[in-house]
Design a protein around this motif. Structure first.
Motif, mmCIF file in Angstrom:
data_model
loop_
_atom_site.group_PDB
_atom_site.id
_atom_site.type_symbol
_atom_site.label_atom_id
_atom_site.label_comp_id
_atom_site.label_asym_id
_atom_site.label_seq_id
_atom_site.Cartn_x
_atom_site.Cartn_y
_atom_site.Cartn_z
ATOM 1 N N VAL A 106 0.808 -1.080 0.099
ATOM 2 C CA VAL A 106 0.010 -0.104 -0.107
ATOM 3 C C VAL A 106 1.028 1.144 -0.090
ATOM 4 O O VAL A 106 1.769 1.275 0.811
ATOM 5 N N GLU A 107 0.539 2.205 -0.728
ATOM 6 C CA GLU A 107 1.369 3.484 -1.066
ATOM 7 C C GLU A 107 0.615 4.683 -0.040
ATOM 8 O O GLU A 107 -0.519 4.760 -0.244
ATOM 9 N N VAL A 108 1.355 4.990 0.767
ATOM 10 C CA VAL A 108 0.718 6.129 1.651
ATOM 11 C C VAL A 108 1.425 7.489 1.440
ATOM 12 O O VAL A 108 2.711 7.425 1.451
ATOM 13 N N SER A 109 0.632 8.483 1.273
ATOM 14 C CA SER A 109 1.079 9.707 1.303
ATOM 15 C C SER A 109 0.470 10.698 2.481
ATOM 16 O O SER A 109 -0.673 10.613 2.730
ATOM 17 N N MET A 110 1.160 11.227 3.019
ATOM 18 C CA MET A 110 0.788 12.117 4.460
ATOM 19 C C MET A 110 1.333 13.535 3.921
ATOM 20 O O MET A 110 2.374 13.834 3.987
ATOM 21 N N ILE A 142 10.110 17.929 11.905
ATOM 22 C CA ILE A 142 8.811 17.204 12.568
ATOM 23 C C ILE A 142 9.409 15.697 12.686
ATOM 24 O O ILE A 142 9.852 15.101 11.779
ATOM 25 N N ASP A 143 9.042 15.018 13.854
ATOM 26 C CA ASP A 143 9.390 13.566 13.987
ATOM 27 C C ASP A 143 7.838 12.702 13.648
ATOM 28 O O ASP A 143 6.965 13.205 14.317
ATOM 29 N N LEU A 144 7.916 11.823 12.725
ATOM 30 C CA LEU A 144 7.095 11.083 12.469
ATOM 31 C C LEU A 144 7.356 9.806 13.061
ATOM 32 O O LEU A 144 8.324 9.148 12.843
ATOM 33 N N LYS A 145 6.258 9.313 13.771
ATOM 34 C CA LYS A 145 6.274 7.948 14.282
ATOM 35 C C LYS A 145 5.348 6.846 13.876
ATOM 36 O O LYS A 145 3.951 7.268 13.593
ATOM 37 N N MET A 146 5.645 5.851 13.904
ATOM 38 C CA MET A 146 4.698 4.490 13.699
ATOM 39 C C MET A 146 4.372 3.839 15.116
ATOM 40 O O MET A 146 5.471 3.667 15.725
ATOM 41 N N PRO A 147 2.999 3.401 15.458
ATOM 42 C CA PRO A 147 3.000 2.801 16.760
ATOM 43 C C PRO A 147 3.807 1.374 16.596
ATOM 44 O O PRO A 147 4.095 0.816 15.642
ATOM 45 N N VAL A 148 4.008 0.693 17.729
ATOM 46 C CA VAL A 148 4.711 -0.770 17.770
ATOM 47 C C VAL A 148 3.831 -1.504 18.226
ATOM 48 O O VAL A 148 4.173 -2.780 18.271
ATOM 49 N N LEU A 165 13.123 17.179 0.689
ATOM 50 C CA LEU A 165 13.381 17.601 2.304
ATOM 51 C C LEU A 165 14.541 16.208 2.609
ATOM 52 O O LEU A 165 14.167 15.105 2.410
ATOM 53 N N LEU A 166 15.244 16.586 3.787
ATOM 54 C CA LEU A 166 16.138 15.761 4.431
ATOM 55 C C LEU A 166 15.146 15.058 5.234
ATOM 56 O O LEU A 166 14.803 15.539 6.098
ATOM 57 N N VAL A 167 15.454 13.274 5.082
ATOM 58 C CA VAL A 167 14.774 12.808 6.061
ATOM 59 C C VAL A 167 15.686 11.796 6.744
ATOM 60 O O VAL A 167 16.534 11.135 6.143
ATOM 61 N N SER A 168 15.619 11.684 8.173
ATOM 62 C CA SER A 168 16.711 10.746 8.806
ATOM 63 C C SER A 168 15.832 10.065 9.695
ATOM 64 O O SER A 168 15.148 10.471 10.789
ATOM 65 N N LYS A 169 16.200 8.578 9.628
ATOM 66 C CA LYS A 169 15.515 7.753 10.811
ATOM 67 C C LYS A 169 16.539 7.745 12.199
ATOM 68 O O LYS A 169 17.585 7.712 12.046
ATOM 69 N N ILE A 170 15.651 8.375 13.119
ATOM 70 C CA ILE A 170 16.629 8.395 14.343
ATOM 71 C C ILE A 170 15.982 7.331 15.374
ATOM 72 O O ILE A 170 16.875 7.427 16.479
ATOM 73 N N SER A 171 15.208 6.381 15.079
ATOM 74 C CA SER A 171 15.089 5.394 16.209
ATOM 75 C C SER A 171 14.251 4.343 15.167
ATOM 76 O O SER A 171 13.797 4.407 14.169
ATOM 77 N N LYS A 172 13.873 3.213 15.763
ATOM 78 C CA LYS A 172 13.292 1.869 14.935
ATOM 79 C C LYS A 172 12.004 2.440 14.374
ATOM 80 O O LYS A 172 11.574 1.834 13.311
ATOM 81 N N ASN A 173 11.023 3.332 14.918
ATOM 82 C CA ASN A 173 9.861 3.912 14.495
ATOM 83 C C ASN A 173 9.770 5.420 14.242
ATOM 84 O O ASN A 173 8.518 5.842 14.259
ATOM 85 N N THR A 174 10.696 5.834 14.274
ATOM 86 C CA THR A 174 10.861 7.527 14.215
ATOM 87 C C THR A 174 11.854 7.986 12.851
ATOM 88 O O THR A 174 12.804 7.726 12.724
ATOM 89 N N THR A 205 -0.175 1.273 9.602
ATOM 90 C CA THR A 205 -0.113 2.014 8.292
ATOM 91 C C THR A 205 0.342 3.599 8.507
ATOM 92 O O THR A 205 0.830 4.154 7.693
ATOM 93 N N PHE A 206 -0.383 4.090 9.479
ATOM 94 C CA PHE A 206 -0.424 5.774 9.457
ATOM 95 C C PHE A 206 0.626 6.058 10.468
ATOM 96 O O PHE A 206 0.546 5.868 11.775
ATOM 97 N N LEU A 207 1.461 6.927 10.171
ATOM 98 C CA LEU A 207 2.458 7.502 10.869
ATOM 99 C C LEU A 207 1.760 8.680 11.564
ATOM 100 O O LEU A 207 0.608 9.261 11.002
ATOM 101 N N TYR A 208 2.312 9.117 12.838
ATOM 102 C CA TYR A 208 1.566 10.402 13.571
ATOM 103 C C TYR A 208 2.756 11.228 13.676
ATOM 104 O O TYR A 208 3.914 10.969 13.882
ATOM 105 N N VAL A 209 2.325 12.585 13.878
ATOM 106 C CA VAL A 209 3.294 13.676 14.166
ATOM 107 C C VAL A 209 3.633 13.561 15.809
ATOM 108 O O VAL A 209 2.745 13.416 16.561
ATOM 109 N N ASP A 210 4.825 13.349 15.958
ATOM 110 C CA ASP A 210 5.184 13.380 17.646
ATOM 111 C C ASP A 210 4.620 14.329 18.287
ATOM 112 O O ASP A 210 4.818 15.587 18.173
#
Length: 579
Positions: free
Chosen positions: A20-24, A34-40, A68-77, A117-122
Motif C-alpha cells: 500500500v502506498e501512503v502519502s501524508m 517534525i518527527d513522524l512515528k509509527m506505533p509498535v 527534504l532531508l529525512v533521517s531515521k532516528i529510532s526504530k519507528n521514528t 499504516t499511518f504515521l503520526y506527528v510526535d
C-alpha cells in the motif's frame, strides 16, 4: 489564523506485490523539523509487533517540490527537516500477514490495520486527520467505521489518532449488506467466499445486539461495521470502537457447531464495545503507542467477555442447556489441564500478556494460563454468587451495567480492580472477597460448591480412573513422530525426554508412520511400568528408560445435580435463562 492539518492518501499501485502506498500531507506546523512515528502495537492485541519493519522508501517534499532531508532516528521514528514548510511525506508499507490485526494486501482486496499504516506527528496524537482512499479500477468498496466527510466521497475523518488507529479499513469487492439492530445502523462486509446465509445471520446478530444492549443499558454507536475475512480454517477477532474484524472458516456456517462458534465470536467482539473500549482499565487509555501498556485487569475485560459470549448465545436460544454447559466446562478443562495453573495467577497472566499470551512456545503450558479462560471461570463464579446472594433478583449483568454508567458515562475514566469489586458488592450486597482474592493466588476455588448452589455439579470423570501417561504431545509428519511438548512433572519431564526428540522405537518396536506402536505401548502399560524409548536427538540415537506415572489430566463436566433442592434448581434456571 494559521491552522494545521494532517491528510493521508492510500493508493495501490502494486497490490499483487502486497504494497500500500501512503502519502501524508502536513500543513501548518512551524518547527524546523517534525518527527513522524509509527506505533509498535495496536490496541486490543497486547504484543509489541514492530509495525515499522514493514515501512519502506520514506521521502518528503516541500509544498514547492523541494526534496527534504529525512533521517531515521529510532526504530519507528523518521525526522523530517522542514524549516517550517508544509510538506508531503510518502512511504510504502509491505502488507502480507493474514490476521485481524495486521495489514494484508493482494490483487483481490486490501485490509488496512491503521496502527501499522499511518504515521503520526510526535506530540500530536490528539490532532484530527483525514484519509482518502484511491481505489484501483478493479475494486469498488470501502468498509470502515470512520465517518465520511461527504456522502459518496472516499474521504474519511478521524477527530484524533486514537480513533484513526481504532478504525480498520476493508477495501475491495466485499459482499456488503445493511440492517438495523437495537435501533442502530449496522453494516456487514464479507470478504472471500463462504457458505453463509445473509438473512439468517442478520436475524441472529440482531438478537445478539439486542441482548447486549439490554445488559449495558444503552448502545453507544451511531453506526457499526462487521468486517469478516473467510479462510479455509480460521477463528478469531479484534474489537474496535465502532467496528470489529473477524476471521472465520468459509465452510463452517452450515454446521451447528461452526455456526454457533461464529455467533459466539460475534457476541464476544460486540460485547467489547462496552467492556474494554469504553469501560476500561485505568492503564489502557490514553494509549502510549511506543511501549507496553500494562494492566492486571484483562481477566475482567477479556475473561468476562469470554464468559458472556457463549452465555449470550444460550440466552438467544442458539445453544441448549447441554451445549452451553459443554462450552462453559471447556474453559475449566483448558486451565486445569495446563500445569501452568499451579504457577501463574490470572492477575499475573493479565500483566504478562505482553511477553507470554501472544508468544507461546513449547513450555508455555507449563508456566502460564490464559486470562480469557480463567477470567471466564471467575466471572461464572461471580455471576452464580450474585444470583444466589440476591435470591435470583440480580446477576453479573447488573454489575456491568452499573460500572458502565458510573465509570464511563458519568466519570469517563478508567477503573481499578478494587473499585470494580467495591461497586459490584455495593450494587448486589454480596461479598465477592473470596473470588477477587483468588485472582492473585494459584490455589483453585471449590468450583463444585458454587455450582451446587444453582443445582449443578462439577465432576471430574477421570478422578477414579488412574491411567499411565508419558506426559507428552507428539506430531506425525513426513513419517516421523516428534515430541512437541512435555508436561511439567510428568514421566517424560522426570526422565528426560525432550521437545524435538524424534521417537524411533518403543520397547524395541519400530514406530510406523502414524506412531501406532507408541499408542499401543501406552494402552497396555500400567502406572509404575517401565518403557524404553529410543529417540534421535540432534542426529544422535539414545535409549531412555521411563517409569510411567499416573496421568494428571482432568476431564470435568457440568450436569444437573440430582440431589439439588427445588430452590437451587430455580436459581439454576435463572442463571441459564431456562425459565
Amino acid at each position: 489564523m494559521n491552522t494545521s492539518s494532517i491528510h493521508f492518501q492510500l493508493s495501490f499501485i502494486e497490490p499483487q506485490a502486497h504494497y500500500v502506498e501512503v502519502s501524508m500531507f502536513i500543513e501548518g506546523f512551524s518547527q524546523p523539523y517534525i518527527d513522524l512515528k509509527m506505533p509498535v502495537w495496536t490496541p486490543g492485541s497486547y504484543l509489541i509487533r514492530e509495525f515499522s519493519k514493514n515501512v519502506e522508501q520514506v521521502t518528503a517534499l516541500s509544498k514547492d517540490g523541494e526534496k527534504l532531508l529525512v533521517s531515521k532516528i529510532s526504530k519507528n521514528t523518521w525526522r523530517v527537516y522542514t524549516n517550517g514548510h508544509d510538506f508531503a511525506c510518502s512511504y510504502r508499507v509491505y502488507s502480507f500477514e493474514r490476521s485481524v490485526r495486521t495489514n494484508f494486501v493482494d490483487d483481490s482486496h486490501a485490509f488496512i490495520s491503521p496502527a501499522g499504516t499511518f504515521l503520526y506527528v510526535d506530540g500530536q496524537l490528539s490532532h484530527a486527520s483525514t484519509v482518502q482512499v484511491i481505489l484501483p479500477p478493479q475494486w469498488s468498496y470501502v468498509s470502515t467505521g470512520l465517518a465520511q466527510t461527504e456522502v459518496g466521497e472516499l474521504v474519511y475523518y478521524a477527530e484524533d489518532f486514537d480513533i484513526l488507529y481504532d478504525s480498520p479499513l476493508e477495501i475491495g469487492n466485499q459482499d456488503i449488506w445493511h440492517f438495523q439492530a437495537a435501533g442502530i445502523p449496522h453494516e456487514f462486509a464479507m470478504v472471500g467466499q463462504g457458505n453463509y446465509n445473509k438473512d439468517q445471520l442478520t436475524l441472529d446478530i440482531q438478537k445478539i445486539v439486542a441482548e447486549e444492549t439490554r445488559i449495558w443499558g444503552s448502545n453507544p454507536n451511531d453506526r457499526y461495521v462487521f468486517i469478516t475475512h473467510n479462510y479455509q480454517s480460521a477463528h478469531g477477532g479484534l474489537e474496535h470502537l465502532n467496528s470489529t474484524v473477524l476471521a472465520a472458516s468459509r465452510n463452517a456456517y452450515i454446521t451447528n457447531i461452526g455456526y454457533n462458534n461464529f455467533l459466539s465470536l460475534v457476541a464476544h467482539e460486540y460485547f467489547h464495545l462496552w467492556n474494554v473500549k469504553r469501560l476500561r482499565p485505568k492503564n489502557l487509555g490514553p494509549f502510549d503507542y511506543e511501549q507496553e501498556n500494562y494492566t492486571p485487569l484483562l481477566w475482567i475485560f477479556e475473561g468476562f467477555t469470554a464468559y458472556y459470549d457463549n452465555l449470550i448465545t444460550r440466552r438467544c436460544g442458539f445453544r441448549n442447556e447441554v451445549e452451553y454447559l459443554n462450552e462453559l466446562v471447556s474453559e475449566f478443562n483448558l486451565v486445569l489441564n495446563r500445569p501452568g495453573h499451579l504457577l501463574q495467577s490470572v492477575g499475573l497472566s493479565s500483566f504478562d500478556t505482553w511477553i507470554k499470551q501472544y508468544r507461546p512456545d513449547e513450555n508455555s503450558p507449563n508456566v502460564s494460563i490464559s486470562y480469557y479462560n480463567k477470567g471466564a471461570m471467575l466471572a461464572c463464579m461471580i455471576d452464580i454468587s450474585i444470583i444466589v446472594g440476591t435470591n435470583g433478583e440480580k446477576c453479573l449483568d447488573d454489575v456491568m451495567g452499573a460500572a458502565y454508567e458510573r465509570f464511563y458515562l458519568m466519570e469517563n475514566r478508567g477503573i481499578e480492580e478494587k473499585e470494580f469489586q467495591a461497586l459490584a458488592e455495593e450494587v448486589t450486597g454480596v461479598s465477592l472477597k473470596e473470588i477477587f482474592k483468588a485472582v492473585y493466588e494459584i490455589t483453585e476455588l471449590d468450583y463444585n460448591a458454587y455450582f451446587n448452589k444453582v443445582g449443578y455439579q462439577f465432576i471430574d470423570q477421570n478422578k477414579l480412573n488412574q491411567t499411565s501417561s508419558l506426559g507428552i504431545k507428539v506430531s506425525h509428519s513426513d513419517g516421523r513422530t516428534t515430541i512437541k511438548a512435555v508436561d511439567r512433572n510428568s514421566s517424560a519431564w522426570e526422565y528426560g525426554l525432550n521437545v524435538d526428540d524424534e521417537i524411533i522405537a518403543v520397547n524395541g518396536n519400530r514406530l510406523d508412520q502414524q506412531g501406532r506402536e507408541l499408542d499401543q505401548a501406552m494402552t497396555y502399560s500400567q502406572v509404575g511400568d517401565e518403557v524404553v524409548i529410543l529417540v534421535a536427538r540432534d542426529g544422535l540415537m539414545m535409549e531412555i528408560p521411563v517409569k510411567l506415572k499416573a496421568s494428571e489430566k482432568v476431564s470435568y463436566y457440568i450436569e444437573r445435580n440430582p440431589e439439588a433442592s427445588e430452590e437451587e434448581r430455580r436459581l439454576g434456571d435463572v442463571w441459564l435463562s431456562l425459565g
